[in-house]
Design an enzyme around this catalytic site. Sequence first.
Site, PDB file in Angstrom:
ATOM      1  N   HIS A 130      -7.014  -6.617  -0.165  1.00  0.00           N
ATOM      2  CA  HIS A 130      -7.037  -5.172  -0.408  1.00  0.00           C
ATOM      3  C   HIS A 130      -6.192  -4.859  -1.641  1.00  0.00           C
ATOM      4  O   HIS A 130      -5.116  -5.428  -1.829  1.00  0.00           O
ATOM      5  CB  HIS A 130      -6.485  -4.407   0.792  1.00  0.00           C
ATOM      6  CG  HIS A 130      -7.230  -4.661   2.065  1.00  0.00           C
ATOM      7  ND1 HIS A 130      -6.834  -5.634   2.970  1.00  0.00           N
ATOM      8  CD2 HIS A 130      -8.335  -4.082   2.581  1.00  0.00           C
ATOM      9  CE1 HIS A 130      -7.680  -5.630   3.990  1.00  0.00           C
ATOM     10  NE2 HIS A 130      -8.597  -4.709   3.785  1.00  0.00           N
ATOM     11  N   ASP A 171      -3.666 -10.246  -2.267  1.00  0.00           N
ATOM     12  CA  ASP A 171      -4.181  -9.706  -1.010  1.00  0.00           C
ATOM     13  C   ASP A 171      -5.628  -9.247  -1.224  1.00  0.00           C
ATOM     14  O   ASP A 171      -6.006  -8.830  -2.319  1.00  0.00           O
ATOM     15  CB  ASP A 171      -3.318  -8.532  -0.581  1.00  0.00           C
ATOM     16  CG  ASP A 171      -3.583  -8.054   0.839  1.00  0.00           C
ATOM     17  OD1 ASP A 171      -2.798  -8.384   1.727  1.00  0.00           O
ATOM     18  OD2 ASP A 171      -4.581  -7.326   1.037  1.00  0.00           O
ATOM     19  N   HIS A 217       0.811  -1.229   0.000  1.00  0.00           N
ATOM     20  CA  HIS A 217       0.000   0.000   0.000  1.00  0.00           C
ATOM     21  C   HIS A 217       0.843   1.277   0.000  1.00  0.00           C
ATOM     22  O   HIS A 217       0.293   2.365  -0.196  1.00  0.00           O
ATOM     23  CB  HIS A 217      -0.921   0.035   1.225  1.00  0.00           C
ATOM     24  CG  HIS A 217      -1.979  -1.011   1.221  1.00  0.00           C
ATOM     25  ND1 HIS A 217      -2.835  -1.190   0.157  1.00  0.00           N
ATOM     26  CD2 HIS A 217      -2.317  -1.948   2.148  1.00  0.00           C
ATOM     27  CE1 HIS A 217      -3.664  -2.195   0.432  1.00  0.00           C
ATOM     28  NE2 HIS A 217      -3.363  -2.668   1.623  1.00  0.00           N
ATOM     29  N   ASP A 272      -5.512 -12.446   3.485  1.00  0.00           N
ATOM     30  CA  ASP A 272      -6.706 -11.908   4.119  1.00  0.00           C
ATOM     31  C   ASP A 272      -7.967 -12.038   3.265  1.00  0.00           C
ATOM     32  O   ASP A 272      -9.030 -11.556   3.658  1.00  0.00           O
ATOM     33  CB  ASP A 272      -6.509 -10.451   4.543  1.00  0.00           C
ATOM     34  CG  ASP A 272      -5.737  -9.620   3.536  1.00  0.00           C
ATOM     35  OD1 ASP A 272      -5.420 -10.140   2.448  1.00  0.00           O
ATOM     36  OD2 ASP A 272      -5.439  -8.450   3.837  1.00  0.00           O
TER      37      ASP A 272
END
Length: 308
Positions: free
Chosen positions: A161, A159, A122, A243
């Site tokens: 996200h 992931d 990120h 996740d």
Amino acid sequence: MTTALLTHADCLGHVTPEGHPEQVARLDHVLHALEPFDLLRIGAPVAEDRDLTRAHPQSYIDRIAAAAPAEGETALDSDTWMSPGSMNAARRGVGAAIRAVDAVLSGEASNAFCATRPPGHHAERETPMGFCLFGNAAIAAKHALDHHGLERVAVVDFDVHHGNGTQDLLWDEPRTLFISSQQSPLWPGTGAASERGAHDNVLNLPLAPGSDSASMRAAYIEQAFPRLHDFRPDLLILSAGFDAHREDPLAQLAWETEDFRWLTRELCRIAADQCGGRVVSLLEGGYDLAALAAAARAHVYELIEAGK
């Protein structure tokens, strides 16, 4: 040939406030899950500024270093924290990614998994966010291209996200292909299919909340795998977030542990066909400790099988 595991105790020195999902216990659980495996264990070195500047300006690096507190924890934003050991831990994360690329490209290892924290996908060019300080995967890709002279590097991020940081750092890099599957809508709000990169070098695979194994596998089989084959990478880098597991508390996808096993196996098969099996995997998210450990173990097991 064998699978390399790169990690360092300094990554346990990145401390977040009590109750924060990106906690020291994450790495403890992953390393415990990998203990029985016969791995080439390599200590993650400390990345130098010249490594970090492949993706971030020196002014940003200096700002992050200056933000580290002498004691306790300090917030860079509502999600992203630093403690006295955070800068060194983050440098170890970048160092692990670079050392893993060197090990795989030199033939020291067939493939590699970097078990470090904080995660990195990120972090944008001048913005820390989403628990991340530096763009580990993007830096690893740029190192492979510029230091080793590779022509094409693919990064696949699974992931839950969206890997907005990696996308930002590779947006203008025509020698890379960035593929990201993620729940949408979900923080950070990026990752639409319309985001394609400056050179049509980005492929986003948004998945609706509640999407299960069938939806994920269809997206990869119909879109991601053909793009990888067409791109013909010299190296495959994975941003391995776990996740998307149905047990994870921060999102609402419904992947099972077996899905991470399947995806790793299929990506390794493509790597075997396209680039001699050269895969470097970097730990990103995963916040249910038991699910994280199980999925990471399945992931590394498939790396080991692929590297035999």
